[in-house]
Scaffold this motif. Sequence first.
Motif, mmCIF file in Angstrom:
data_model
loop_
_atom_site.group_PDB
_atom_site.id
_atom_site.type_symbol
_atom_site.label_atom_id
_atom_site.label_comp_id
_atom_site.label_asym_id
_atom_site.label_seq_id
_atom_site.Cartn_x
_atom_site.Cartn_y
_atom_site.Cartn_z
ATOM 1 N N GLY A 167 15.554 27.216 -5.340
ATOM 2 C CA GLY A 167 15.156 27.587 -6.705
ATOM 3 C C GLY A 167 14.787 26.342 -7.496
ATOM 4 O O GLY A 167 13.774 26.306 -8.211
ATOM 5 N N ALA A 168 15.625 25.310 -7.357
ATOM 6 C CA ALA A 168 15.358 24.033 -8.050
ATOM 7 C C ALA A 168 14.007 23.477 -7.615
ATOM 8 O O ALA A 168 13.224 22.971 -8.429
ATOM 9 C CB ALA A 168 16.467 23.036 -7.722
ATOM 10 N N TYR A 169 13.741 23.609 -6.333
ATOM 11 C CA TYR A 169 12.467 23.120 -5.778
ATOM 12 C C TYR A 169 11.279 23.852 -6.425
ATOM 13 O O TYR A 169 10.286 23.231 -6.822
ATOM 14 C CB TYR A 169 12.496 23.339 -4.260
ATOM 15 C CG TYR A 169 11.191 23.054 -3.565
ATOM 16 C CD1 TYR A 169 10.656 21.763 -3.556
ATOM 17 C CD2 TYR A 169 10.477 24.068 -2.929
ATOM 18 C CE1 TYR A 169 9.455 21.502 -2.914
ATOM 19 C CE2 TYR A 169 9.290 23.804 -2.289
ATOM 20 C CZ TYR A 169 8.777 22.526 -2.282
ATOM 21 O OH TYR A 169 7.583 22.266 -1.661
ATOM 22 N N PHE A 170 11.409 25.172 -6.565
ATOM 23 C CA PHE A 170 10.301 25.941 -7.139
ATOM 24 C C PHE A 170 10.126 25.636 -8.632
ATOM 25 O O PHE A 170 9.009 25.446 -9.103
ATOM 26 C CB PHE A 170 10.518 27.442 -6.916
ATOM 27 C CG PHE A 170 10.292 27.855 -5.489
ATOM 28 C CD1 PHE A 170 9.039 27.697 -4.908
ATOM 29 C CD2 PHE A 170 11.310 28.377 -4.723
ATOM 30 C CE1 PHE A 170 8.817 28.049 -3.575
ATOM 31 C CE2 PHE A 170 11.104 28.735 -3.395
ATOM 32 C CZ PHE A 170 9.857 28.569 -2.815
ATOM 33 N N VAL A 171 11.254 25.594 -9.380
ATOM 34 C CA VAL A 171 11.149 25.325 -10.823
ATOM 35 C C VAL A 171 10.482 23.973 -11.040
ATOM 36 O O VAL A 171 9.534 23.827 -11.822
ATOM 37 C CB VAL A 171 12.545 25.325 -11.499
ATOM 38 C CG1 VAL A 171 12.436 24.873 -12.959
ATOM 39 C CG2 VAL A 171 13.179 26.709 -11.432
#
Lengths: 280, 325
Positions: A167-171
Motif C-alpha cells: 500500500g505504501a508503495y502504491f501511495v
Amino acid sequence: MSSRAAPLPEEGRLRSLVDFYATQMRTSVVAQLQYRAANYFYMLGMVAEPVIYLVVWSTIARQHGGAVNGITAGQFAAYYIVWTLVRNMNIVFGAPFWEWRIREGRLAGDLLRPLNILHYDLAYFAGWKFVVVALWLPIAVGLSAVFHPDLHPSALQVVVFVVAIWGAYFVRSMFQATIGMLNFWTTRGAAVFDLYMATEMLLSGRLVPLQLMPGWVQTFADFLPFKWTFGFPIESLVSNLSTRSLLLGLGAQVMWTVIGYVLFTFAWRAAIKRFSAVGA
Amino acid sequence: MSESVVHVSELTKVFKVPEREPGLRAAAKALIRRQTREVHAVEAISFDIEPGEVVGFLGPNGAGKTTTLKMLAGLLYPTSGEARVLGHVPSRREKDYLRRMTMVMGNRNQLQWDIPALDSFELNRAIYRLRRDDYLAMRDELVELLDVGDLVRKPVRNLSLGERMKVEIVGSLLHRPMVLFLDEPTIGLDVTMQKRIRTFVAEYNERHGATVLLTSHYMADVEALCKRVIVIHHGQILFDGALSHLANEFAAYKTIGVLLEDGNVELDGYGEVISRDGDRAILRIPKAETSRVAARLLSEHQVLDLTIEEPPIEDVIEMVFAQSR
C-alpha cells in the motif's frame, strides 16, 4: 507469409495486464541481477540513515532510564530495523527522475507504447522489490544481532504489514508521479521536490516515530498521505495497534492511492500537451 | 480510390522558447517578466500518403521533419491543423492507434540497456499483447531478415551502434505495425549496415504492405527506397512529388561527361569544367543549353563517349534549399 498491412491479433485485456506485470517484474529482476554488487552497496548505504537514528534514540532512551515517551531501546531497534524494509519497499520512480526521463528522450519511447505509463513504472519497481527483499534479509539479521529488537507481532499484524508495505508503495508511487509532472512546466522542479521530501521526512515517521511528535502534529499527519507510506506500515508490525486501527490504516492507503491516481491523471493529461519531445 | 493512410492538413507546431539577453541585469529582469519567442517549427503543411507508399521526408537540420513525425506519432500536440493516421488523431494517443504504428529514432535507444534484447522483445510482446505463437514467428522472421543472429542474447550495452540499430528495429516491429515513421534510421552507420537496413525496410514494405515515412540525410536511403519525396524547409513544404521530378523542377544544370580522343582540347568555352583527367572531363552546363553544347562537342571534336546526366540528388536538394532562401 503473414497477412498484409494488418497488426498481429491481441490477447484479452485482463490476461494481458497480468502477463505484462509478470513480464516486466521478471525483466526488472533480470536487470537488477546484472548489478548484484552495486545493489548491495546501495542497500548498505541506505542502512546508514536508520542506524544513525537508531543509535541516537537508543542512547537517549538509555539516558532517560530506558525509554523515551514509553518507547524502549528494543522498540526503537524494532522500529528502525523494520524501517529499513519499509524504506526499500517505498522506493518508487521518484519525481526528479521524470526530468531525466524527459531529458534523455526515454519518455518519447515510453509514449509510443500502448500502455499507461504508470503500469510501466509500477511493474518495474515492483519487480525490483523482490531483489531488494532478498538482499535485505541478511542485513536485517545482522542489525537484529547487534541491536536486539523488541518485536512480537501477531499473525494479523504480519498479514496487515505485508499488505501495508505494498500500500505504501502504491501511495508513494502516485504522489511522486504527480509531483514529477512539474517537470513539464519547469526544468527546475528540484526546489519543490525538496520541499515535498522535507515534509515527508517530518510527517511520515521517517525521521522520528510520529509517537514522539506533539499531539497536533500527529493529528495533522493523519490527514496527509505521508504517514501511510512510512509510519503506518512500520507501526502495523511493531506497535500494538487495534484491529480497527490496522484496517482503517489499510483503508487510508486505498483512499490516498485513489486520490493520488486521480491527481496524476489530471496532471498527466495537461502535461502531455506541453511535452515538447526536445532531445527525444 | 484508396483512402489515405496519413492525412495532414494545415498542420502547424509553434514552440515557445524562453529567451533573454546575457548578463546580470537581464537575469534579474527575467525574474519579473520572462521573455519568450515563438518558433514556428512546422507551418500549415498538408499532404496525404496512400497505403503501402514509402515516402522520403527531406530537409536540412531544423527544417521541421522530426517535429512533423513526432506529431504523427502522437508524441507532440499540434498547435493547429489536422493530422489523421489510419483514421486516428495521433495526439489522442489511443491504444488502438499505438498498436498499429511504430517510430524508430536512429539516435535513440528504446531497448533496455543492461539486459539482452531478447528480454526486451519479450517485454514488448507483453506490452503489445501479442499471442506467443504470433510473436515468436514475427520475431524469428525479423531476426532472420536483419541477420541479427545471436546478437539478441548479448546485453544491449555491449552491442555496436549498427548492431544496436538492428535489434532496435526488430523490437519496434514485433507487433507488425502498418505505419512506420523512421527518423534517421541509418544515422552514424557504416555503408554496409546502411545498405542492410535499406534492404530490410524495402523487404518489410513489400511483405507486409506497410506505409513508411522516412527522414534521412543519406540520399542513398531515399534513392533506394522512395519513389516520392516531400521536401520541407523552415517548416514549409517546398516540393511534394516523384523523386525523379525533383531534378527536373529544381536543377538548373546538367552534367556532361565526355571522353575525347585528344586530351589536350581546351573545354572552357563549353561550360564549367568540374573535373578533368587527361582525355576525360565532366562539364556543368545550364539545363537549357545541354543539347546545344553536346552537339557542339560532337561536331567539333573526336568524341569517344558522351553522357548527359542529372546532377546528384544531394546537389538538387541543396538547390531546392538555396532557391527557398
